[in-house]
Design a protein around this motif. Structure first.
Motif, PDB file in Angstrom:
ATOM      1  N   ALA A 201      17.264 -40.377  -6.320  1.00 45.72           N
ATOM      2  CA  ALA A 201      17.314 -39.048  -6.917  1.00 45.72           C
ATOM      3  C   ALA A 201      17.986 -39.136  -8.276  1.00 45.72           C
ATOM      4  O   ALA A 201      18.833 -39.995  -8.501  1.00 45.72           O
TER       5      ALA A 201
ATOM      6  N   GLU B 119      20.238 -36.740 -10.531  1.00 45.05           N
ATOM      7  CA  GLU B 119      21.013 -35.513 -10.387  1.00 45.05           C
ATOM      8  C   GLU B 119      21.978 -35.340 -11.549  1.00 45.05           C
ATOM      9  O   GLU B 119      22.501 -36.316 -12.078  1.00 45.05           O
TER      10      GLU B 119
ATOM     11  N   TYR C  95      25.574 -33.560 -12.488  1.00 44.65           N
ATOM     12  CA  TYR C  95      26.779 -32.978 -11.905  1.00 44.65           C
ATOM     13  C   TYR C  95      27.480 -32.106 -12.932  1.00 44.65           C
ATOM     14  O   TYR C  95      27.306 -32.272 -14.134  1.00 44.65           O
TER      15      TYR C  95
ATOM     16  N   GLU D  41      32.429 -26.992 -11.253  1.00 48.22           N
ATOM     17  CA  GLU D  41      32.310 -27.371  -9.847  1.00 48.22           C
ATOM     18  C   GLU D  41      33.281 -26.560  -8.994  1.00 48.22           C
ATOM     19  O   GLU D  41      32.923 -26.088  -7.914  1.00 48.22           O
TER      20      GLU D  41
ATOM     21  N   PHE E 129      27.440 -32.855   0.140  1.00 49.55           N
ATOM     22  CA  PHE E 129      26.934 -32.963  -1.229  1.00 49.55           C
ATOM     23  C   PHE E 129      27.800 -32.190  -2.209  1.00 49.55           C
ATOM     24  O   PHE E 129      28.264 -31.100  -1.917  1.00 49.55           O
TER      25      PHE E 129
ATOM     26  N   HIS F 249      25.232 -29.743  -7.656  1.00 52.48           N
ATOM     27  CA  HIS F 249      24.477 -30.500  -8.654  1.00 52.48           C
ATOM     28  C   HIS F 249      23.135 -29.829  -8.916  1.00 52.48           C
ATOM     29  O   HIS F 249      22.734 -28.919  -8.197  1.00 52.48           O
ATOM     30  N   VAL F 250      22.441 -30.316  -9.922  1.00 51.79           N
ATOM     31  CA  VAL F 250      21.065 -29.938 -10.204  1.00 51.79           C
ATOM     32  C   VAL F 250      20.229 -31.198 -10.010  1.00 51.79           C
ATOM     33  O   VAL F 250      20.485 -32.221 -10.650  1.00 51.79           O
ATOM     34  N   SER F 251      19.251 -31.129  -9.116  1.00 54.45           N
ATOM     35  CA  SER F 251      18.357 -32.270  -8.899  1.00 54.45           C
ATOM     36  C   SER F 251      17.228 -32.207  -9.917  1.00 54.45           C
ATOM     37  O   SER F 251      16.505 -31.216  -9.993  1.00 54.45           O
ATOM     38  N   LEU F 252      17.106 -33.261 -10.713  1.00 53.89           N
ATOM     39  CA  LEU F 252      16.012 -33.331 -11.684  1.00 53.89           C
ATOM     40  C   LEU F 252      14.759 -33.941 -11.075  1.00 53.89           C
ATOM     41  O   LEU F 252      13.647 -33.585 -11.445  1.00 53.89           O
TER      42      LEU F 252
ATOM     43  N   VAL G  21      13.376 -36.316  -7.260  1.00 52.88           N
ATOM     44  CA  VAL G  21      13.645 -37.034  -6.016  1.00 52.88           C
ATOM     45  C   VAL G  21      12.397 -37.852  -5.713  1.00 52.88           C
ATOM     46  O   VAL G  21      11.276 -37.346  -5.791  1.00 52.88           O
TER      47      VAL G  21
END
Length: 65
Positions: A4, A6, A8, A14, A38, A41-44, A46
């Protein structure tokens, strides 16, 4: 093996997001991701399968812009 990409958050953001999760939990909305361990975060992206060397090249190019 999955991979993945991600992003942060900074420490203050946070903490703010964790506080928001706590407020939502108090309102009866369970924090699913906290239970899984977890960080916010933002997942860009996977990937189930990906060439790690190529992924690093693409992420480096993206990050430099």
């Amino acid at each position: 093996m999955g991979h993945a990409v991600e992003l942060y958050f900074d420490v203050q953001s946070e903490q703010d997001l964790r506080q928001l999760r706590a407020t939502l939990a108090q309102a009866g909305i369970p924090p699913l991701l906290d239970e899984m361990g977890f960080r916010p975060h933002v997942s860009l992206a996977v990937f189930a399968e990906v060439d790690p060397k190529r992924l690093i090249e693409v992420v480096d190019a993206f990050a430099s812009t």
